[in-house]
Design a protein around this motif. Structure first.
Motif, mmCIF file in Angstrom:
data_model
loop_
_atom_site.group_PDB
_atom_site.id
_atom_site.type_symbol
_atom_site.label_atom_id
_atom_site.label_comp_id
_atom_site.label_asym_id
_atom_site.label_seq_id
_atom_site.Cartn_x
_atom_site.Cartn_y
_atom_site.Cartn_z
ATOM 1 N N GLU A 38 22.292 4.548 6.559
ATOM 2 C CA GLU A 38 21.852 5.742 7.265
ATOM 3 C C GLU A 38 20.331 5.825 7.318
ATOM 4 O O GLU A 38 19.756 6.257 8.319
ATOM 5 N N ILE A 39 19.656 5.385 6.224
ATOM 6 C CA ILE A 39 18.192 5.394 6.202
ATOM 7 C C ILE A 39 17.644 4.425 7.240
ATOM 8 O O ILE A 39 16.693 4.724 7.970
ATOM 9 N N VAL A 40 18.280 3.229 7.316
ATOM 10 C CA VAL A 40 17.845 2.242 8.310
ATOM 11 C C VAL A 40 18.042 2.805 9.715
ATOM 12 O O VAL A 40 17.170 2.693 10.593
ATOM 13 N N ASN A 41 19.206 3.417 9.947
ATOM 14 C CA ASN A 41 19.472 4.009 11.271
ATOM 15 C C ASN A 41 18.477 5.121 11.578
ATOM 16 O O ASN A 41 18.028 5.276 12.725
ATOM 17 N N LYS A 42 18.144 5.900 10.531
ATOM 18 C CA LYS A 42 17.169 6.967 10.721
ATOM 19 C C LYS A 42 15.800 6.384 11.088
ATOM 20 O O LYS A 42 15.104 6.895 11.966
ATOM 21 N N GLN A 43 15.418 5.287 10.405
ATOM 22 C CA GLN A 43 14.152 4.642 10.720
ATOM 23 C C GLN A 43 14.149 4.106 12.148
ATOM 24 O O GLN A 43 13.141 4.195 12.867
ATOM 25 N N LEU A 44 15.315 3.556 12.567
ATOM 26 C CA LEU A 44 15.430 3.062 13.946
ATOM 27 C C LEU A 44 15.229 4.201 14.940
ATOM 28 O O LEU A 44 14.530 4.057 15.947
ATOM 29 N N LYS A 45 15.874 5.347 14.649
ATOM 30 C CA LYS A 45 15.752 6.496 15.553
ATOM 31 C C LYS A 45 14.310 6.998 15.594
ATOM 32 O O LYS A 45 13.794 7.340 16.661
ATOM 33 N N ILE A 46 13.650 7.021 14.401
ATOM 34 C CA ILE A 46 12.273 7.519 14.344
ATOM 35 C C ILE A 46 11.342 6.613 15.129
ATOM 36 O O ILE A 46 10.504 7.069 15.917
ATOM 37 N N THR A 47 11.487 5.281 14.906
ATOM 38 C CA THR A 47 10.628 4.336 15.632
ATOM 39 C C THR A 47 10.888 4.420 17.130
ATOM 40 O O THR A 47 9.959 4.343 17.938
ATOM 41 N N GLN A 48 12.152 4.600 17.506
ATOM 42 C CA GLN A 48 12.470 4.700 18.944
ATOM 43 C C GLN A 48 11.890 5.986 19.530
ATOM 44 O O GLN A 48 11.348 5.995 20.638
ATOM 45 N N LEU A 49 11.993 7.101 18.766
ATOM 46 C CA LEU A 49 11.412 8.356 19.240
ATOM 47 C C LEU A 49 9.899 8.242 19.387
ATOM 48 O O LEU A 49 9.320 8.736 20.366
ATOM 49 N N ASN A 50 9.250 7.559 18.399
ATOM 50 C CA ASN A 50 7.804 7.353 18.492
ATOM 51 C C ASN A 50 7.453 6.503 19.705
ATOM 52 O O ASN A 50 6.489 6.777 20.432
ATOM 53 N N ILE A 257 12.238 -3.875 11.586
ATOM 54 C CA ILE A 257 12.778 -2.789 12.407
ATOM 55 C C ILE A 257 11.898 -2.665 13.651
ATOM 56 O O ILE A 257 10.687 -2.442 13.545
ATOM 57 N N THR A 258 12.509 -2.852 14.824
ATOM 58 C CA THR A 258 11.735 -2.949 16.062
ATOM 59 C C THR A 258 12.291 -2.015 17.121
ATOM 60 O O THR A 258 13.503 -1.914 17.293
ATOM 61 N N SER A 259 11.382 -1.335 17.846
ATOM 62 C CA SER A 259 11.775 -0.486 18.975
ATOM 63 C C SER A 259 10.820 -0.740 20.137
ATOM 64 O O SER A 259 9.609 -0.886 19.936
ATOM 65 N N TYR A 260 11.372 -0.809 21.330
ATOM 66 C CA TYR A 260 10.579 -0.930 22.554
ATOM 67 C C TYR A 260 10.960 0.176 23.518
ATOM 68 O O TYR A 260 12.113 0.567 23.611
ATOM 69 N N SER A 261 9.944 0.664 24.265
ATOM 70 C CA SER A 261 10.210 1.669 25.285
ATOM 71 C C SER A 261 9.272 1.417 26.460
ATOM 72 O O SER A 261 8.059 1.260 26.277
ATOM 73 N N LEU A 262 9.821 1.332 27.661
ATOM 74 C CA LEU A 262 9.038 1.110 28.869
ATOM 75 C C LEU A 262 8.525 2.429 29.421
ATOM 76 O O LEU A 262 9.204 3.450 29.331
ATOM 77 N N THR A 263 7.311 2.383 29.980
ATOM 78 C CA THR A 263 6.837 3.565 30.705
ATOM 79 C C THR A 263 7.675 3.732 31.955
ATOM 80 O O THR A 263 8.162 2.756 32.526
ATOM 81 N N LYS A 264 7.808 4.975 32.376
ATOM 82 C CA LYS A 264 8.720 5.302 33.479
ATOM 83 C C LYS A 264 8.254 4.714 34.804
ATOM 84 O O LYS A 264 9.063 4.208 35.588
ATOM 85 N N GLY A 271 5.696 -1.059 22.006
ATOM 86 C CA GLY A 271 6.502 -1.672 20.954
ATOM 87 C C GLY A 271 6.076 -1.165 19.589
ATOM 88 O O GLY A 271 4.880 -1.011 19.317
ATOM 89 N N ILE A 272 7.042 -0.877 18.720
ATOM 90 C CA ILE A 272 6.747 -0.426 17.353
ATOM 91 C C ILE A 272 7.545 -1.298 16.387
ATOM 92 O O ILE A 272 8.772 -1.433 16.539
ATOM 93 N N LYS A 273 6.866 -1.853 15.376
ATOM 94 C CA LYS A 273 7.520 -2.704 14.386
ATOM 95 C C LYS A 273 7.275 -2.142 12.990
ATOM 96 O O LYS A 273 6.182 -1.645 12.688
ATOM 97 N N LEU A 274 8.331 -2.201 12.158
ATOM 98 C CA LEU A 274 8.260 -1.673 10.799
ATOM 99 C C LEU A 274 8.935 -2.668 9.865
ATOM 100 O O LEU A 274 10.060 -3.105 10.122
ATOM 101 N N ASP A 275 8.222 -3.029 8.783
ATOM 102 C CA ASP A 275 8.796 -3.971 7.821
ATOM 103 C C ASP A 275 10.000 -3.358 7.123
ATOM 104 O O ASP A 275 9.919 -2.263 6.566
ATOM 105 N N TYR A 276 11.132 -4.046 7.197
ATOM 106 C CA TYR A 276 12.408 -3.548 6.665
ATOM 107 C C TYR A 276 12.308 -3.283 5.165
ATOM 108 O O TYR A 276 12.734 -2.238 4.667
ATOM 109 N N LYS A 277 11.738 -4.222 4.420
ATOM 110 C CA LYS A 277 11.667 -4.101 2.961
ATOM 111 C C LYS A 277 10.766 -2.935 2.565
ATOM 112 O O LYS A 277 11.083 -2.173 1.651
ATOM 113 N N LYS A 278 9.615 -2.798 3.242
ATOM 114 C CA LYS A 278 8.713 -1.701 2.900
ATOM 115 C C LYS A 278 9.352 -0.347 3.150
ATOM 116 O O LYS A 278 9.154 0.603 2.389
ATOM 117 N N SER A 279 10.119 -0.271 4.235
ATOM 118 C CA SER A 279 10.744 1.010 4.571
ATOM 119 C C SER A 279 11.787 1.416 3.538
ATOM 120 O O SER A 279 12.090 2.597 3.384
#
Length: 813
Positions: A38-50, A257-264, A271-279
């Motif tokens: 759940e923490i990993v999923n939460k981090q994914l959602k946070i990075t995607q929202l950012n 942990i990686t998220s990408y979002s295109l401008t409209k 792109g946002i990247k987060l080290d899995y172990k650090k998180s």
């Protein structure tokens, strides 16, 4: 005793302890893994929202810049000197901290720039993407450039790790002074870099700005700026396909942990990247501590609990037997329950029963005859007593009964009496009563509502969410001719007529869907296929999840009222026509006055030409002079006819028209009468416009001027004036028409706008001129008209007369 019990059940304690400990430890471990996921999923959602937030923010920034480019022609004029143009561009930077410089380019050469040092540089090698297929009128992006601006550019930033002085060129075509130019905006990388860093408060993220071709433009991890194009991965490919994507993937045995979002609207990717172990570092440490502490606490608690279970095992068994007797009391039930012995006396009663009786303890009613309770009235008391005394109670009896609560208010109960077999012989009956007072009230209200539903004079129709008819009332049947049976399995389409078009129904359903309500006039068909008009109100009924359940339509037949309105409108039209015909008579008389002199000129000139021609004394000069006089008079007659015809045209189109010009036109139609009575017109106009039907306004002016003209007929006065002035007051125009004919008698002043009211002889007036004037101003032009007597000075002479003031909304010039 403790040792004896412990020695006897030692193996039970040991086996139970091991089994329970194993289950709990396994559960903790399993729960820990779930929480970790759940923490990993939460981090994914946070990075995607950012990523989504930064992409949207970037899109807004670029859109603002694009709007600026499209409107740049309003900022600069290329006819000005280069210094003026550059200063204008430079001052534009105050509004855009994200812009390093603004450059106007033609044929790859910078002609004008907010940075004078850029002028003359060639950008041929800047390689903007995307490559246009049809036109260049889109935002295109180059790679990040090293240097403060174009004049200091060395190469792409990908060859240098330092981004402190760099910019990103974007370009778009624009028309300036009718010519096509390219406008290159150099984006300030420091602005976006700091914005990305502000998003990463904990400094754990690597935020990247990419071009659509995966070219790296900005990264908060400066060491990655030398990479140029980033290596493609399935998350980035998925984002390119679906506009955004996030997941965890391995890079050199490291999870990221990686998220990408295109401008409209533009070729950028965030792109946002987060080290899995650090998180998960803090989580792993805390989960280990939690596991150790929990295990110790559980171990201790289990030992204590298992020992106490053994100690109180036998005592609990006896307590369970005792408690079973009281389960039937339903202490927590919403039903009142009474246990009664075979003599009809109360053995026990639950808390709800005590509360209803106004008692605090069981002992207050215990061993009391059930029928002797204070809550029963005489009839109910006798009825219950007979049941017990006659032994007519079978296994179960049920009936409704009335009782008085502690406040002596009547309550209605659903009363059920059960016969039971009891070994201990403490009680033989259980009485269970349910308070149905509120239920009965609702039933009565429902009956009342249904009575109103069936007897109201307004038609009511109830449908489901698909407009299938569920129920109709008697008024519906009377108005439409359809019985309730006729509407079964039918939709509201049976009432639809062809008088209301698709646009009408689209707007009606739009209001119902958005507001849950619509009200208006609609034409429908009854069973005989005859059209009737109704005033309909539709309300939407929703369930607890805000989903549509039903539609309720309430309508009244206004056909008769509509017919009456049409009759009134027809009468108004006839009055208006009558008023216009009266004005027409005035106009014909006026034309007769205006034509006398031109006709006399034509007659005299033509007769003179004929006589002199017969005597052979007509010179060419005299002939031409006479013909010119005839032509001039004919032109005057023609103009008079044109003015008269223009007034008679029944043009009901509303438009903006000049007030002063319209007043002059009205005076021209009436000029001969005013001239014959030596009436002087004093004008004071402002250049203003009003909105309305011009010919109707002309009729109003003629009626008022004609009244003033008639007023002078009854008095002997040397100086006769009619003053006409206009002025603007905020959003309105005020027109005042006043005379010096002495005014209107006060006793009739309030009646001058009444229909058929006149002080003239019937052969001279109809009494509808001023009435129709008030109708035109108030109903057709949404204005105001009133009259008063006014005393004033003109040329140091005291004057008194009627003052008509018209107030209308100002039009557009």
């Amino acid at each position: 005793m403790f040792k004896k019990i412990l020695k006897k059940d030692i193996f039970i304690i040991l086996y139970a302890f091991i089994f329970i400990l194993f289950i709990i430890v396994a559960g903790i471990k399993y729960s820990s893994n779930i929480l970790k996921e759940e923490i990993v999923n939460k981090q994914l959602k946070i990075t995607q929202l950012n990523a989504d937030f930064l992409a949207e923010d970037l899109n807004i920034n670029i859109n603002n810049i694009e709007v600026f480019i499209e409107n740049i022609a309003s900022i600069i004029d290329l006819k000005n000197d280069q210094i003026v143009i550059s200063n204008s561009l430079f001052h534009s930077l105050d509004k855009f901290p994200q812009i390093r410089s603004i450059n106007i380019i033609n044929k790859n050469k910078i002609l004008y720039s907010s940075n004078n040092k850029n002028i003359g540089f060639n950008i041929k090698n800047y390689n903007f993407i995307p490559k246009p297929l049809f036109n260049n009128n889109i935002i295109r992006v180059s790679s990040t450039k090293k240097g403060r601006d174009v004049h200091s550019t060395l190469n792409d930033i990908s060859s240098n790790k330092n981004i402190d002085d760099s910019y990103i060129p974007i370009i778009k075509e624009a028309f300036i002074n009718g010519e096509k130019y390219s406008v290159m905006i150099n984006l300030n990388t420091n602005y976006f870099f700091n914005k990305f860093k502000n998003t990463d408060k904990e400094n754990n993220l690597n935020i990247q700005l990419l071009r659509i071709d995966k070219k790296l433009l900005i990264s908060t991890n400066k060491s990655s700026m030398h990479e140029g194009k980033i290596e493609s991965n399935y998350i980035l490919e998925k984002a390119l396909q679906f506009n955004k994507a996030s997941d965890v993937y391995d890079i050199d045995n490291d999870k990221i942990i990686t998220s990408y979002s295109l401008t409209k609207d533009y070729p950028f990717i965030i792109g946002i990247k987060l080290d899995y172990k650090k998180s998960l570092l803090d989580w792993n440490e805390k989960s280990y501590q939690f596991f150790i502490i929990s295990t110790i606490i559980i171990f201790i608690c289990m030992i204590v609990v298992l020992i106490f279970i053994l100690l109180f095992k036998r005592g609990k068994e006896r307590e369970v037997l005792e408690k079973n007797k009281f389960k039937l009391l339903f202490q927590d039930s919403h039903l009142m329950t009474v246990m009664i012995n075979k003599s009809g006396q109360i053995e026990n009663i639950n808390n709800l029963g005590l509360e209803f009786l106004g008692k605090k303890e069981l002992k207050e009613v215990k061993r009391t005859n059930f029928w002797d309770l204070d809550c029963w009235e005489i009839n109910e008391k006798n009825k219950i007593k007979k049941f017990f005394e006659s032994n007519r109670i079978k296994k179960r009896i049920n009936f409704q009964i009335k009782a008085l609560d502690v406040n002596k208010e009547i309550a209605i109960f659903d009363f059920t009496l059960y016969t039971i077999d009891n070994i201990e012989d403490e009680f033989n009956y259980i009485a269970i009563t349910e308070d149905i007072t509120e239920k009965k009230r609702k039933e009565r209200r429902l009956e009342q509502s249904y009575t109103v539903f069936n007897h109201t004079r307004d038609g009511i129709i109830i449908t489901d969410k698909d407009t299938n008819i569920i129920d109709v009332n008697k008024a519906f049947e009377q108005i439409t001719g359809y019985s309730k049976k006729d509407t079964k399995n039918r939709t509201t389409r049976i009432l639809k007529s062809s008088l209301n078009d698709k646009k009408f129904y689209d707007q009606m359903w739009k209001s119902i869907n958005e507001q849950g309500f619509w009200e208006g006039e609609i034409s429908n068909l009854n069973k005989k296929r005859e059209i009737y008009t109704e005033w309909l109100t539709i309300n939407t009924i929703y369930d607890e999840n805000s989903q549509v359940l039903n539609y309720i339509g309430i309508f009244s037949d206004i056909t008769e009222q509509k017919n009456k309105d049409q009759e009134i409108n027809e009468k108004q039209r006839l009055l208006f026509q009558q008023s216009k015909m009266a004005s027409l008579g005035e106009m014909i008389e006026n034309i007769a006055h205006q034509w006398r002199q031109p006709l006399s000129v034509i007659s005299t000139a033509s007769t003179g030409i004929k006589i002199k021609k017969e005597l052979n004394i007509l010179s060419d000069e005299e002939e031409l002079k006479s013909l010119d006089a005839i032509n001039h008079s004919s032109q005057f007659l023609s103009t008079t006819i044109d003015d008269f015809r223009s007034y008679l045209i029944n043009d009901n189109k509303k438009d903006n028209f000049n007030v002063g010009e319209t007043i002059d036109y009205s005076l021209k139609l009436f000029s001969s009468k005013l001239h014959n009575r030596n009436i002087t017109i004093i004008k004071d106009y402002e250049n203003t416009y009003i909105w309305g039907i011009r010919n109707e306004f002309v009729q109003v002016l003629i009626n008022i001027i004609n009244n003033a003209n008639d007023a002078f007929e009854d008095i002997i006065q040397e100086e006769k004036y009619i003053f006409i002035s206009t002025r603007e007051i905020e959003k309105n125009v005020e027109i005042e028409i006043k005379d010096n004919a002495g005014g209107i008698p006060e006793k009739i002043l309030e009646k001058v706008f009444d229909p058929y009211f006149t002080t003239k002889d019937k052969s001279q007036g109809t009494g509808i001129g001023l009435y129709m004037s008030s109708q035109i101003i108030r109903n057709h032009m949404d204005g105001h008209i009133h009259v008063k007597n006014k005393t004033y000075k003109f040329n140091n002479i005291k004057c008194t007369g009627a003052s008509f003031i018209i107030t209308l909304k100002k039009g557009n010039i």
